[in-house]
Each structure stands twice: as C-alpha cells, then as structure tokens.
Design an enzyme around this catalytic site. Structure first.
Site, PDB file in Angstrom:
ATOM      1  CB  CYS A  52       0.667   5.009   7.478  1.00 57.94           C
ATOM      2  SG  CYS A  52      -0.493   5.222   6.118  1.00 57.94           S
ATOM      3  CB  SER A  90       3.618  -5.242   5.235  1.00 55.17           C
ATOM      4  OG  SER A  90       2.937  -6.353   5.775  1.00 55.17           O
ATOM      5  CB  CYS A 141      -0.855  -0.002   1.257  1.00 53.73           C
ATOM      6  SG  CYS A 141       0.182   0.075   2.747  1.00 53.73           S
ATOM      7  CD  GLU A 172      -3.072   1.376  13.143  1.00 49.50           C
ATOM      8  OE1 GLU A 172      -2.736   0.543  12.284  1.00 49.50           O
ATOM      9  OE2 GLU A 172      -4.178   1.946  13.148  1.00 49.50           O
ATOM     10  CG  HIS A 187       4.045  -5.966  11.568  1.00 50.37           C
ATOM     11  ND1 HIS A 187       2.892  -5.600  12.206  1.00 50.37           N
ATOM     12  CD2 HIS A 187       5.047  -5.707  12.438  1.00 50.37           C
ATOM     13  CE1 HIS A 187       3.181  -5.139  13.411  1.00 50.37           C
ATOM     14  NE2 HIS A 187       4.487  -5.184  13.565  1.00 50.37           N
ATOM     15  CG  ASN A 237      -2.615  -5.815   5.850  1.00 52.44           C
ATOM     16  OD1 ASN A 237      -2.688  -6.312   4.748  1.00 52.44           O
ATOM     17  ND2 ASN A 237      -1.460  -5.380   6.349  1.00 52.44           N
ATOM     18  CB  CYS A 257      -6.318   2.483   5.571  1.00 54.68           C
ATOM     19  SG  CYS A 257      -5.537   0.923   5.148  1.00 54.68           S
ATOM     20  CB  THR A 304      -5.439   1.728   9.699  1.00 55.57           C
ATOM     21  OG1 THR A 304      -4.219   1.046  10.018  1.00 55.57           O
ATOM     22  CG2 THR A 304      -5.395   3.156  10.186  1.00 55.57           C
ATOM     23  CB  SER A 335       1.226  -8.715   8.479  1.00 53.57           C
ATOM     24  OG  SER A 335       0.269  -8.094   7.653  1.00 53.57           O
TER      25      SER A 335
HETATM   26  S1  SF4 Z   1      -2.264  -0.597   5.620  1.00 54.04           S
HETATM   27 FE1  SF4 Z   1      -1.353   0.755   7.163  1.00 54.04          FE
HETATM   28  S2  SF4 Z   1       0.402   1.639   6.106  1.00 54.04           S
HETATM   29 FE2  SF4 Z   1      -0.945   0.817   4.511  1.00 54.04          FE
HETATM   30  S3  SF4 Z   1      -2.246   2.576   3.881  1.00 54.04           S
HETATM   31 FE3  SF4 Z   1      -3.310   1.386   5.466  1.00 54.04          FE
HETATM   32  S4  SF4 Z   1      -2.793   2.473   7.356  1.00 54.04           S
HETATM   33 FE4  SF4 Z   1      -1.307   3.087   5.847  1.00 54.04          FE
END
Ligand code: SF4
Length: 313
Positions: free
Chosen positions: A102, A272, A18, A132, A47, A230, A200, A170, A228
């Site tokens: 970020c 990531s 991202c 975070e 991560h 996400n 996000c 996020t 990680s």
């Molecule tokens: S995953 Fe984390 S680093 Fe990537 S855009 Fe979303 S908030 Fe920002």
C-alpha cells in the site's frame, strides 16, 4: 410508517475495503489476466480469507517465503509491504515482481530510511509478528525497536541525549497509540514524530464510525478475519465502548443467541473485508428474525491508488 421499536441493523459508514486493499486485489487480478496462472503471492495479499480463496480459485498461489516460487516466476508482494532483504532475495532468484505494498505503508518505509540517514535511533509502535511490522522494521540495516504497549516505553534502554524518532503501524488503535506516544514524549521530550500520522485514513475513519455507531446499538458485528489488524481494533474498540462485539468472516460463524432480544445490531467491516461478504452476513442476521437496515451517516471516502508502473500500461 416504520415502527421506531422494530429491530434494525445499523450499518457503519465507512466500512470495508480501503484504497490499498482495492489496489492490491486489482494487481493480482491484472497479473492473472495478463500472464495467466500461476501468479505467486507472498503472504496473504490482504488479511481476508474470502478474498484469498477467491483469488486462489482464479490461479493465485499463496506462499510464505520466496524459495517456494520457481526461478523466473511472477510474484506479487502483499499490501503489507516487505523488507529490503525480501526485495534482494526476489532479485537474486530472478523473480518478476509486482509490488502491491500500500502506498501508505511505503510512505512509512520512506520515513524510516530518512530517519536512519539522519542518524536517529528509530522506534516502531506496532504488533510483533505482523507482516507490515516485519517489512517496516526491515527497511534499514540497523533495524528498529518495537513498542507494543505503554509499559514497553519504560524498558527502553536509551537516555534523553539519544537522537530518537518513531513510526507506527498503519492499522493500530488510534487511542492506544496516542497513549504510547504520550509516554514516549514524556520519556524523550525531543523525540521526532512522523510529519503526518502513520495510522492511515481508512483505519481512522473506520474507528470513528464505530465510535459513532456503538452508543446506538446493543451488539456489534465486525466482518473481518482473525489475522486482520484493523478488524481486531474495531472489535476491541466496540467492547471498550461497552458493547458486546464479535468478529466473523463467514455467515455460518454467526450465532442466533448473539441477537436474541437485541433491538439494534451494529455492523462494520475491516478494510480487507468485501461488501459482498458483509451483505451475506447481514442476510444471515436477518434469517434469525426480521430486521430493517439503516445506513448511518459518516465520511464518504474517495481515495484511490493507481497500479504500479510496471502494470499500469
Ligand atoms: S488499511 Fe492498510 S492497505 Fe488500507 S489504506 Fe490503510 S495502510 Fe493502506
């Protein structure tokens, strides 16, 4: 013509890096180019073990706490953000800071500060111990109350007369967060929400891509490291949709039996995870037996973030 029954790997769109991760890695690389090694990085910059090892080889030194950085040293804060206490600590130690937080995490920090100034009791939906979450909860002296699951909402010791507000990490599951928010709004009908959701765009888009891909495949591979957030959510989402899912961050972790007799394999990568790693994992899957690659349709992202002012010149 391609045989419709021949085995395939379906590639999720979007997947991988991202804008926030891209920027964070650029910041470490830029600092290494300008000032030379060692460049200290508080916490893993993002991560992903592959990314961290590559930067380590170039001269980045990863530390858990600032006391490990020599006085006057150069330190980069990771993409996950830091608390105000960590910022004060860096200043008192005379460290030269380059901040890779970020911008979408910074947006949440600013929300927290505003909510606190406006007299709200603030809740944070997120996972305990994630950097975070620690950074966001450390933006205001009074701290925030952490909510990890729907059942935590019931236990909150506040009445409806309390001025309540919430923010979120996020990188959460969009669906699970929706359930927690529903429970919160039932318990506190006037609770204040962020003006724009905190989850996000990258998290949302990668989860949407897995929702599109999962019904078309028999197994999903998520390229991502254990820490990680996400990437873990992508694996859980695929499993919730009824597909076996495995998360790996090196080709050697793949097992041939995951793919035996499976016509369609889905592949995605957390925010990531670099595309070069995803490609080496695709090559390893193909080494278990021939498979063609099909890129799925999906959102094409064009988000970019500029370097921090003190590195941009
Ligand atoms: S995953 Fe984390 S680093 Fe990537 S855009 Fe979303 S908030 Fe920002």
């Amino acid at each position: 013509m391609m045989n419709p029954d021949s085995p395939e790997i379906l590639m999720a769109q979007p997947r991988g890096f991202c804008a926030g991760v891209d920027r964070a890695i650029n910041i470490v690389n830029e600092a290494l180019t300008r000032f030379g090694a060692p460049i200290y990085v508080r916490h893993e910059i993002v991560h992903n073990a592959y990314v961290v090892n590559e930067l380590r080889e170039k001269g980045a030194v990863f530390v858990d706490e600032l006391h490990e950085v020599p006085k006057g040293g150069i330190v980069v804060f990771s993409a996950h953000g830091v608390s105000q206490e960590v910022r004060r600590d860096a200043q008192s130690r005379g460290l030269q800071v380059y901040d890779a937080t970020c911008p979408l995490v910074t947006k949440v920090h600013l929300e927290v500060v505003k909510m606190s100034k406006d007299g709200f009791t603030i809740l944070m939906i997120g996972h305990a111990g994630h950097p975070e979450v620690e950074g966001t909860m450390g933006q205001v002296e009074a701290g925030l109350h952490l909510i990890e699951k729907v059942s935590d909402v019931e236990k909150l010791p506040f009445t409806q007369s309390e001025k309540m507000a919430f923010v979120t990490q996020t990188t959460l599951s969009v669906d699970e967060t929706k359930e927690i928010i529903e429970a919160l709004t039932i318990k506190f009908p006037s609770i204040v929400q962020p003006r724009k959701q905190d989850i996000c765009y990258a998290t949302q888009n990668r989860q949407d891509a897995v929702k599109f891909m999962a019904p078309q495949v028999e197994v999903v591979i998520v390229v991502g490291s254990q820490a990680s957030s996400n990437s873990n959510r992508l694996r859980e989402l695929a499993e919730k949709l009824g597909v076996s899912a495995y998360m790996v961050d090196a080709p050697e972790q793949l097992q041939a039996e995951w793919f035996a007799g499976k016509k369609r394999v889905g592949l995605t990568a957390g925010a990531s995870a670099p595309e070069s790693l995803a490609q080496s994992i695709v090559a390893k899957i193909q080494s278990f037996g021939p498979r063609s690659i099909r890129n799925l349709e999906g959102v094409v992202e064009d988000v970019t973030f500029s370097l921090p002012k003190n590195l941009a010149d």
